[in-house]
Design a protein around this motif. Sequence first.
Motif, PDB file in Angstrom:
ATOM      1  N   UNK A 321      39.590  58.494  32.743  1.00 44.07           N
ATOM      2  CA  UNK A 321      39.064  58.263  34.084  1.00 44.07           C
ATOM      3  C   UNK A 321      39.704  57.032  34.720  1.00 44.07           C
ATOM      4  N   UNK A 322      39.873  57.109  36.034  1.00 43.85           N
ATOM      5  CA  UNK A 322      40.619  56.109  36.792  1.00 43.85           C
ATOM      6  C   UNK A 322      40.011  54.709  36.674  1.00 43.85           C
ATOM      7  N   UNK A 323      40.872  53.712  36.681  1.00 48.56           N
ATOM      8  CA  UNK A 323      40.426  52.326  36.756  1.00 48.56           C
ATOM      9  C   UNK A 323      39.900  52.048  38.163  1.00 48.56           C
ATOM     10  N   UNK A 324      39.057  51.024  38.321  1.00 47.95           N
ATOM     11  CA  UNK A 324      38.687  50.597  39.671  1.00 47.95           C
ATOM     12  C   UNK A 324      39.916  50.157  40.465  1.00 47.95           C
ATOM     13  N   UNK A 325      39.743  50.075  41.763  1.00 44.06           N
ATOM     14  CA  UNK A 325      40.843  49.743  42.665  1.00 44.06           C
ATOM     15  C   UNK A 325      40.847  48.254  43.001  1.00 44.06           C
ATOM     16  N   UNK A 326      41.936  47.837  43.634  1.00 39.58           N
ATOM     17  CA  UNK A 326      42.053  46.475  44.155  1.00 39.58           C
ATOM     18  C   UNK A 326      42.165  46.552  45.666  1.00 39.58           C
ATOM     19  N   UNK A 327      41.201  45.975  46.354  1.00 43.31           N
ATOM     20  CA  UNK A 327      41.192  45.995  47.807  1.00 43.31           C
ATOM     21  C   UNK A 327      42.151  44.974  48.394  1.00 43.31           C
ATOM     22  N   UNK A 328      42.098  44.780  49.696  1.00 43.14           N
ATOM     23  CA  UNK A 328      43.059  43.897  50.363  1.00 43.14           C
ATOM     24  C   UNK A 328      42.925  42.451  49.896  1.00 43.14           C
ATOM     25  N   UNK A 329      44.033  41.885  49.474  1.00 42.11           N
ATOM     26  CA  UNK A 329      44.045  40.482  49.088  1.00 42.11           C
ATOM     27  C   UNK A 329      44.447  39.606  50.264  1.00 42.11           C
ATOM     28  N   UNK A 330      44.070  38.359  50.220  1.00 43.76           N
ATOM     29  CA  UNK A 330      44.448  37.394  51.244  1.00 43.76           C
ATOM     30  C   UNK A 330      44.392  36.011  50.610  1.00 43.76           C
ATOM     31  N   UNK A 331      44.948  35.000  51.261  1.00 44.32           N
ATOM     32  CA  UNK A 331      44.926  33.658  50.660  1.00 44.32           C
ATOM     33  C   UNK A 331      43.526  33.185  50.294  1.00 44.32           C
ATOM     34  N   UNK A 332      42.543  33.572  51.093  1.00 46.37           N
ATOM     35  CA  UNK A 332      41.151  33.206  50.836  1.00 46.37           C
ATOM     36  C   UNK A 332      40.705  33.768  49.485  1.00 46.37           C
ATOM     37  N   UNK A 333      40.985  35.074  49.251  1.00 49.09           N
ATOM     38  CA  UNK A 333      40.588  35.719  47.999  1.00 49.09           C
ATOM     39  C   UNK A 333      41.377  35.169  46.816  1.00 49.09           C
ATOM     40  N   UNK A 334      42.663  34.933  47.005  1.00 51.79           N
ATOM     41  CA  UNK A 334      43.471  34.389  45.905  1.00 51.79           C
ATOM     42  C   UNK A 334      42.970  33.011  45.483  1.00 51.79           C
TER      43      UNK A 334
END
Length: 540
Positions: A321-334
């Motif tokens: 079964x598929x792994x979870x996804x990664x949504x949009x990253x941004x400097x704030x999230x990093x």
Amino acid sequence: MIGRLVYKSIYAASLVAITSLSTTASFAALLDQTKVDNSSAIYAPGGTISKSLIEQIGMGQGDEFTGASSIYLINRDPFRSIRRGRQLFQRKFSEDEGLGPRVNFDSTGDVTQSRGLGAGLTDSCSTCHGSPKGSAGFGGNVASFPDGRDAPHLFGLGLVEQLADEITMELRATRQQAIDRAAQRNQRVTLRLRAKGVDYGRITAEPDGTVDTSKVDGINSDLRVRPFFAEGRTASMREFVIGAFKDEMGMEAWDPILCEVTDPDNPRAMTSPSGFHYDPARDSFERPPVCADWEDGDNDAVTAEIDPALVDYMEFYLLNYFKPATGPGNPFAREGSRLMRSIGCTDCHTQQMRVSRDRRVADVETKHDAEQGIFNALFAEANALFSTIEDGDTYPKLVPNGDEFIVNNFFSDLKRHDLGPAFHERDYDGTIRTEFMTEPLWGVGSTAPYGHDGRSINLDQVIRRHGGEAEDSKRRYVRLRFEDQLKIREFLNTLVLFPPDDTASNLNPGNPGSNDPQDPANHGNIALPALYQIHEYGPE
């Protein structure tokens, strides 16, 4: 066949191919077509389960040369097998197929001995694990304990099982090393138990071969990592599947594999079709509710309720079964990710681990893609992890490569921890459970409310709820500036789940920019039928 499964050129060259594949695979399988009038207004191609339960069982478990059997299909048409498992997961079972009773016909007894009394009765796996739509996701809360238990998502479950099993083997190798050294040196030997970058305490061996496990940390003294259920109760997906059928649906699986492994008189080691090795000389496993197709353990006048072939397909589906996804990253999230490390969150929520020998046949990497993503701006890339072996059959075997695989954004150490009184769990008999497995954080951005009991309504509250072994990290979080707390939560919100049948992929990229993304021909999907090898078996 080894390498990437790239089908973009096929679909770009042929709109007909796009339409055909998406029509057969892009709807959630919510209805059993064999029990629904196909002329009904609610019928839609691909929106139903095409095969009856008898057709899904086919020739039973069989072997790798018995056509239409589960072992044959898992070996020779693995992507059909995954899809069949998915359809079983979505299927709504009926009383004539063995649904119910809830533990017994009176629904009475000791809930501390029969958790199914608190779980209620459901007719489908997807009732509790169905969000986002059509996925093996998260969902219901049950009264198995006074404060409830939330149903966790099952994305990436096969990787969880593999990591736990490999950690077990590494820790036991260290135990044997300590025993051997103590015997050779004729003195006590203490070794640190460390596997995949995680510390599980220490073990001490004496020259006579006895072992002191009192300093083992976060797992049982037998060193078996049991990753399933909040308290770390179950070792394998196969046990999990059989137990869920019984406890949640009142359906009994007679499984020759686990019945052989747990035979009270003559247990023997077995390996499941998905590659999990059961050795009763090393571990104890959960015995199925019945062990023959004629047994009627729940006295509902229905026998052979869950055929071993169905267990095989469900296990194989969850393995891949598929792994979870990664949504949009941004400097704030990093920056939020960096802050998590700096305040100690990743001391327990280990960000990545390595599977040494991957038993899956494919990996799907799902990420934010503003151009190719249609629903949720997510796009999935499927990559093959199998090789072809010709063995004289009409259809060659497609076997896992068994290579290593880095599991990114996992965020768990697969250990039990005491997170303080706010996480302690009351039981109906008055006892208190104090330790729980570190919940992997992948998918956490989609799965509110939080905690094993679902009592924390948002990420901020569940972080503040931490205490005990996580008290220092919690305090560092609380002392952060408000905007830095937001950065951490922004990062966690990039770890998301997704609806596979509505997520564009290299197997069916759909039509980005379409004015009608609701049309299955336009929104794309992870089209497993594109990978079927044995087409004469028809749609699933």
